[in-house]
Design a protein around this motif. Structure first.
Motif, mmCIF file in Angstrom:
data_model
loop_
_atom_site.group_PDB
_atom_site.id
_atom_site.type_symbol
_atom_site.label_atom_id
_atom_site.label_comp_id
_atom_site.label_asym_id
_atom_site.label_seq_id
_atom_site.Cartn_x
_atom_site.Cartn_y
_atom_site.Cartn_z
ATOM 1 N N LYS A 141 0.904 -1.118 0.273
ATOM 2 C CA LYS A 141 -0.333 -0.166 0.230
ATOM 3 C C LYS A 141 0.605 1.781 -0.225
ATOM 4 N N VAL A 142 2.145 1.316 0.923
ATOM 5 C CA VAL A 142 3.082 2.269 0.309
ATOM 6 C C VAL A 142 4.465 1.898 0.400
ATOM 7 N N PHE A 143 5.643 2.628 -0.325
ATOM 8 C CA PHE A 143 6.543 2.158 -1.435
ATOM 9 C C PHE A 143 8.006 2.653 0.153
ATOM 10 N N PRO A 144 8.762 2.081 0.756
ATOM 11 C CA PRO A 144 9.463 0.535 0.487
ATOM 12 C C PRO A 144 8.289 0.176 1.644
ATOM 13 N N THR A 145 8.141 -1.454 1.488
ATOM 14 C CA THR A 145 7.604 -2.250 2.104
ATOM 15 C C THR A 145 8.278 -3.977 1.480
ATOM 16 N N THR A 146 8.718 -3.935 2.970
ATOM 17 C CA THR A 146 8.841 -5.272 3.180
ATOM 18 C C THR A 146 8.748 -6.115 4.268
ATOM 19 N N PHE A 147 8.921 -7.708 3.646
ATOM 20 C CA PHE A 147 8.532 -9.118 4.589
ATOM 21 C C PHE A 147 9.085 -9.434 4.702
ATOM 22 N N LEU A 148 9.693 -10.362 5.794
ATOM 23 C CA LEU A 148 10.447 -11.983 5.823
ATOM 24 C C LEU A 148 9.400 -12.729 6.712
ATOM 25 N N LEU A 149 10.126 -13.360 5.005
ATOM 26 C CA LEU A 149 8.489 -14.966 5.374
ATOM 27 C C LEU A 149 9.655 -15.633 5.986
ATOM 28 N N ASP A 150 9.465 -16.703 6.646
ATOM 29 C CA ASP A 150 9.780 -18.429 7.290
ATOM 30 C C ASP A 150 9.972 -18.888 5.838
ATOM 31 N N LYS A 151 10.599 -20.039 6.352
ATOM 32 C CA LYS A 151 9.921 -21.252 5.173
ATOM 33 C C LYS A 151 8.857 -22.008 5.114
ATOM 34 N N SER A 152 8.319 -21.647 6.170
ATOM 35 C CA SER A 152 6.713 -22.310 5.554
ATOM 36 C C SER A 152 5.284 -21.198 5.606
ATOM 37 N N ARG A 154 4.817 -17.686 6.941
ATOM 38 C CA ARG A 154 4.285 -16.749 7.313
ATOM 39 C C ARG A 154 5.929 -15.734 7.291
ATOM 40 N N ILE A 155 4.115 -14.627 7.678
ATOM 41 C CA ILE A 155 5.000 -13.388 7.319
ATOM 42 C C ILE A 155 5.770 -12.674 8.925
ATOM 43 N N LEU A 156 6.972 -13.082 9.124
ATOM 44 C CA LEU A 156 7.127 -12.728 10.426
ATOM 45 C C LEU A 156 7.458 -11.657 10.851
ATOM 46 N N ILE A 157 7.570 -10.011 9.769
ATOM 47 C CA ILE A 157 7.997 -8.772 9.744
ATOM 48 C C ILE A 157 7.755 -8.745 8.723
ATOM 49 N N LYS A 158 6.915 -7.025 8.573
ATOM 50 C CA LYS A 158 5.781 -6.547 7.217
ATOM 51 C C LYS A 158 6.596 -5.157 8.303
ATOM 52 N N GLU A 159 6.998 -4.517 7.414
ATOM 53 C CA GLU A 159 7.415 -2.826 7.385
ATOM 54 C C GLU A 159 7.895 -1.840 6.803
ATOM 55 N N ASP A 160 6.314 -1.433 6.788
ATOM 56 C CA ASP A 160 5.754 0.178 5.717
ATOM 57 C C ASP A 160 6.921 1.144 5.821
ATOM 58 N N ALA A 161 7.881 1.174 5.901
ATOM 59 C CA ALA A 161 8.454 1.785 5.561
ATOM 60 C C ALA A 161 9.864 1.701 5.115
ATOM 61 N N SER A 162 10.434 2.994 5.373
ATOM 62 C CA SER A 162 12.630 2.956 4.892
ATOM 63 C C SER A 162 13.146 2.596 6.247
#
Length: 179
Positions: A141-152, A154-162
């Protein structure tokens, strides 16, 4: 007098936590990481199905990264906060590319502009342009957006900002998810 000073200090601490950007999230991640993981949203098989045109890597599909930890970033060359976080992403990539797959998707961008940006800055993190629709779970919805996904998935981190991604806490988090 001593009680008044204590109350003022407590109010100041609460004010910092409530009003300074990032402090509340940092404290939450520090003290409640398990709750964050237990409540994580899962990415489905369909969510992974995104055709990706490689800019500095071969073409692929995001589903080829399924069952692996992924650093997934949506960005654009036109986005100042995105450009600001790139040096820290490159440093994280340099040290963690063997542990986590990096997928950076340039959005609303033209391939020549992306290539020029990468070449001028000597960045070699894998960059793609999506060639098929992105699911609502991942669509930024905004930029940047970063996800850290595990092996299964799962979204463990979602960061909607620099953010500075080359921090000790990020490195520790990655170490924990690859175990």
């Amino acid at each position: 007098m001593k009680k008044n000073i204590i109350y003022i200090v407590l109010i100041a601490i609460i004010g910092v936590i409530a009003f300074v950007p990032g402090v509340k999230d940092t404290l939450k991640d520090l003290f409640f990481p398990i709750a964050t993981i237990e409540n994580a949203v899962h990415i489905s098989e369909e969510d992974y199905d995104i055709e990706l045109k490689g800019i500095n890597v071969p073409n692929t599909n995001l589903k080829n990264f399924k069952d692996k930890p992924i650093f997934l970033n949506f960005w654009g060359t036109w986005c100042p906060p995105c450009r600001k976080e790139w040096p820290s992403i490159q440093k994280l990539y340099d040290t963690r590319k063997g542990n986590v797959d990096f997928v950076l998707i340039a959005m609303n961008d033209q391939e020549p502009a992306v290539r020029k940006f990468l070449e001028e800055n000597k960045y070699n993190v894998p960059v793609y342009i999506a060639q098929s629709p992105i699911s609502e779970k991942l669509l930024p919805k905004v930029f940047p957006t970063t996800f850290l996904l595990d092996k299964s998935g799962r979204i463990l981190i979602k960061e909607d900002a620099s953010r500075d991604w080359n921090t000790e806490s990020t490195h520790q988090f990655i170490d924990n998810i690859i175990k």
